[in-house]
Design an enzyme around this catalytic site. Structure first.
Site, PDB file in Angstrom:
ATOM      1  N   LYS A 197      73.219 109.381 -62.309  1.00 41.74           N
ATOM      2  CA  LYS A 197      73.679 109.770 -63.651  1.00 41.74           C
ATOM      3  C   LYS A 197      74.168 108.537 -64.433  1.00 41.74           C
ATOM      4  O   LYS A 197      73.873 108.380 -65.631  1.00 41.74           O
ATOM      5  CB  LYS A 197      74.790 110.817 -63.519  1.00 41.74           C
ATOM      6  CG  LYS A 197      75.527 111.143 -64.799  1.00 41.74           C
ATOM      7  CD  LYS A 197      74.637 111.754 -65.867  1.00 41.74           C
ATOM      8  CE  LYS A 197      75.420 111.970 -67.152  1.00 41.74           C
ATOM      9  NZ  LYS A 197      74.581 112.298 -68.290  1.00 41.74           N
ATOM     10  N   LYS A 265      83.471 105.379 -71.409  1.00 40.89           N
ATOM     11  CA  LYS A 265      83.845 105.579 -69.990  1.00 40.89           C
ATOM     12  C   LYS A 265      82.603 105.449 -69.102  1.00 40.89           C
ATOM     13  O   LYS A 265      82.610 104.747 -68.097  1.00 40.89           O
ATOM     14  CB  LYS A 265      84.501 106.964 -69.859  1.00 40.89           C
ATOM     15  CG  LYS A 265      84.832 107.448 -68.461  1.00 40.89           C
ATOM     16  CD  LYS A 265      83.828 108.396 -67.842  1.00 40.89           C
ATOM     17  CE  LYS A 265      83.438 109.574 -68.658  1.00 40.89           C
ATOM     18  NZ  LYS A 265      82.492 110.501 -68.062  1.00 40.89           N
TER      19      LYS A 265
HETATM   20  P1  NAD Z   1      85.383 117.388 -73.321  1.00 41.90           P
HETATM   21  O1  NAD Z   1      86.354 116.323 -73.633  1.00 41.90           O
HETATM   22  O2  NAD Z   1      84.784 118.191 -74.414  1.00 41.90           O
HETATM   23  O3  NAD Z   1      86.036 118.435 -72.278  1.00 41.90           O
HETATM   24  C1  NAD Z   1      86.840 118.065 -71.204  1.00 41.90           C
HETATM   25  C2  NAD Z   1      87.720 119.269 -70.859  1.00 41.90           C
HETATM   26  O4  NAD Z   1      88.525 118.912 -69.723  1.00 41.90           O
HETATM   27  C3  NAD Z   1      88.680 119.636 -72.001  1.00 41.90           C
HETATM   28  O5  NAD Z   1      88.618 121.029 -72.231  1.00 41.90           O
HETATM   29  C4  NAD Z   1      90.044 119.219 -71.469  1.00 41.90           C
HETATM   30  O6  NAD Z   1      91.128 120.025 -71.938  1.00 41.90           O
HETATM   31  C5  NAD Z   1      89.847 119.384 -69.963  1.00 41.90           C
HETATM   32  N1  NAD Z   1      90.785 118.599 -69.173  1.00 41.90           N
HETATM   33  C6  NAD Z   1      91.078 117.284 -69.299  1.00 41.90           C
HETATM   34  N2  NAD Z   1      91.989 116.925 -68.381  1.00 41.90           N
HETATM   35  C7  NAD Z   1      92.261 118.038 -67.667  1.00 41.90           C
HETATM   36  C8  NAD Z   1      93.122 118.316 -66.572  1.00 41.90           C
HETATM   37  N3  NAD Z   1      93.880 117.358 -66.025  1.00 41.90           N
HETATM   38  N4  NAD Z   1      93.161 119.587 -66.095  1.00 41.90           N
HETATM   39  C9  NAD Z   1      92.390 120.559 -66.632  1.00 41.90           C
HETATM   40  N5  NAD Z   1      91.565 120.362 -67.674  1.00 41.90           N
HETATM   41  C10 NAD Z   1      91.498 119.114 -68.179  1.00 41.90           C
HETATM   42  O7  NAD Z   1      84.236 116.698 -72.439  1.00 41.90           O
HETATM   43  P2  NAD Z   1      82.714 117.185 -72.288  1.00 41.90           P
HETATM   44  O8  NAD Z   1      81.918 116.635 -73.410  1.00 41.90           O
HETATM   45  O9  NAD Z   1      82.681 118.627 -71.961  1.00 41.90           O
HETATM   46  O10 NAD Z   1      82.316 116.337 -70.987  1.00 41.90           O
HETATM   47  C11 NAD Z   1      82.752 116.710 -69.672  1.00 41.90           C
HETATM   48  C12 NAD Z   1      82.060 115.790 -68.672  1.00 41.90           C
HETATM   49  O11 NAD Z   1      80.630 115.940 -68.800  1.00 41.90           O
HETATM   50  C13 NAD Z   1      82.349 114.302 -68.887  1.00 41.90           C
HETATM   51  O12 NAD Z   1      82.432 113.676 -67.639  1.00 41.90           O
HETATM   52  C14 NAD Z   1      81.130 113.822 -69.668  1.00 41.90           C
HETATM   53  O13 NAD Z   1      80.904 112.435 -69.505  1.00 41.90           O
HETATM   54  C15 NAD Z   1      80.030 114.667 -69.054  1.00 41.90           C
HETATM   55  N6  NAD Z   1      78.869 114.927 -69.898  1.00 41.90           N
HETATM   56  C16 NAD Z   1      79.001 115.237 -71.220  1.00 41.90           C
HETATM   57  C17 NAD Z   1      77.859 115.499 -71.995  1.00 41.90           C
HETATM   58  C18 NAD Z   1      77.972 115.865 -73.452  1.00 41.90           C
HETATM   59  O14 NAD Z   1      76.924 115.872 -74.141  1.00 41.90           O
HETATM   60  N7  NAD Z   1      79.146 116.185 -73.978  1.00 41.90           N
HETATM   61  C19 NAD Z   1      76.588 115.455 -71.405  1.00 41.90           C
HETATM   62  C20 NAD Z   1      76.487 115.170 -70.043  1.00 41.90           C
HETATM   63  C21 NAD Z   1      77.616 114.904 -69.293  1.00 41.90           C
END
Ligand code: NAD
Length: 323
Positions: A197, A265
């Site tokens: 990834k 990140k």
């Molecule tokens: P986001 O910031 O929208 O969501 C993260 C969620 O985690 C939030 O709801 C936040 O409140 C929660 N969170 C943070 N710390 C926490 C804790 N200690 N306890 C409980 N909940 C907690 O992020 P996202 O865009 O959904 O991405 C999530 C993961 O997926 C990341 O690692 C990102 O790199 C990966 N990702 C994102 C995408 C994209 O297009 N957004 C695509 C592929 C992979």
């Protein structure tokens, strides 16, 4: 009543063989209900799994509860109630806190249950936690995804899995609730999914800044954007970014569903991986720095394609075309 009906639908969907293989019906716990985690959880619920959720954001939790999930007060409480814990958190710091911190998942997991980390995280963290998790009799997979928020919504994510093959097969019904069955791959042992990834994200962001330079130059040289795109798509220089993803920039959408703080990140983790492996990764380091500049300029919640805007703004143009 509703829960019994959902369970019945799940039995029908996955069939007796799956149930025998998985040892019965699985209850899923999902932690991290953001841009990706929330729609992924909705698809798990739609597939008929009983689901328990946790997030620091109460609004995100209530939205899922309204769709039939139960809410847990802590990661530990969630882990005590489920067979599979899925994490979809910002990065390694949050994964470590939620899994191994006080009140964390490892304090609640039962023998025979499984943790699947679908966040984009560090391969090293999963490997570091592995001996403790194995000693508890808990299974562990890393299963990060690509396909953007739209893939999470449509349930067509690509999923790259690290971990034991038998466990991977056992967890396929859960992964297939979120991803495209033809694009769910087992890569290798724990950590291998995260490794792939990070590599694919690095390449995609390298393509993004290479395409930004190319299109800004072409546009300033007076070449029509549509013509340039068609020519590049037909050429050996084509890429998925040039053919598909840049179209969103052409309509002024830099994709806010993937925040720049997460992009930086991911790129930082990729550069760290190069350093750990002793590989000189000059392009990766430069790509990281360009994206950090874009984050500084447009804010940490700005969209993932804002590095393209850096070049547009620098040269005082906008790459726009009807789509
Ligand atoms: P986001 O910031 O929208 O969501 C993260 C969620 O985690 C939030 O709801 C936040 O409140 C929660 N969170 C943070 N710390 C926490 C804790 N200690 N306890 C409980 N909940 C907690 O992020 P996202 O865009 O959904 O991405 C999530 C993961 O997926 C990341 O690692 C990102 O790199 C990966 N990702 C994102 C995408 C994209 O297009 N957004 C695509 C592929 C992979």
């Amino acid at each position: 009543m509703w829960a019994i009906l959902r369970k019945y639908v799940c039995y029908l969907r996955f069939g007796l063989m799956e149930l025998i293989k998985t040892g019965g019906y699985m209850r899923i716990g999902f932690i991290g209900l953001g841009h990706m985690g929330s729609p992924m959880t909705k698809n798990i619920i739609k597939s008929g799994f009983d689901t328990v959720v946790f997030d620091l954001n109460e609004k995100a939790v209530s939205e899922l509860v309204a769709l039939g999930a139960s809410a847990a007060a802590t990661p530990k409480e969630l882990a005590q109630q489920v067979d599979v814990v899925i994490t979809m958190l910002p990065g390694p710091a949050q994964v470590r806190e939620v899994i191994a911190g006080p009140g964390g998942v490892l304090e609640g997991m039962k023998k025979g249950s499984t943790w699947i980390d679908m966040s984009t995280s560090s391969p090293g963290l999963g490997r570091e936690l592995a001996p403790k998790i194995a000693a508890m009799g808990v299974g562990q997979l890393d299963a990060p995804v690509s396909g953007m928020a739209k893939g999470a919504i449509s349930g067509t994510l690509q999923i790259f899995v690290g971990g034991d093959e038998a466990l991977y097969k056992q967890m396929l019904p859960v992964l297939e609730a979120m991803g495209d069955p033809a694009r769910i791959f087992r890569i290798g042992p724990v950590g291998a999914g995260h490794t792939v990834k990070l590599i694919l994200n690095l390449l995609w962001f390298e393509h993004a800044i290479a395409a930004a330079e190319a299109f800004v130059m072409g546009s300033l040289a007076g070449i029509d954007i549509d013509v340039l795109q068609k020519a590049l798509v037909a050429s050996p220089a084509n890429s998925n970014f040039i053919e598909h993803d840049i179209n969103s920039v052409f309509v002024g959408d830099y994709d806010e569903s993937f925040a720049m703080r997460l992009v930086c990140k991911d790129l930082g983790l990729a550069v760290d991986m190069g350093r750990d492996l002793g590989v000189p990764v000059e392009m990766a380091a430069l790509t990281e720095q360009v994206h950090r500049r874009a984050m500084r300029q447009y804010g940490e919640n700005g969209g993932e394609m804002l590095a393209v805007k850096l070049y547009e703004d620098l040269m005082g143009i906008q790459l726009r075309a009807e789509r």
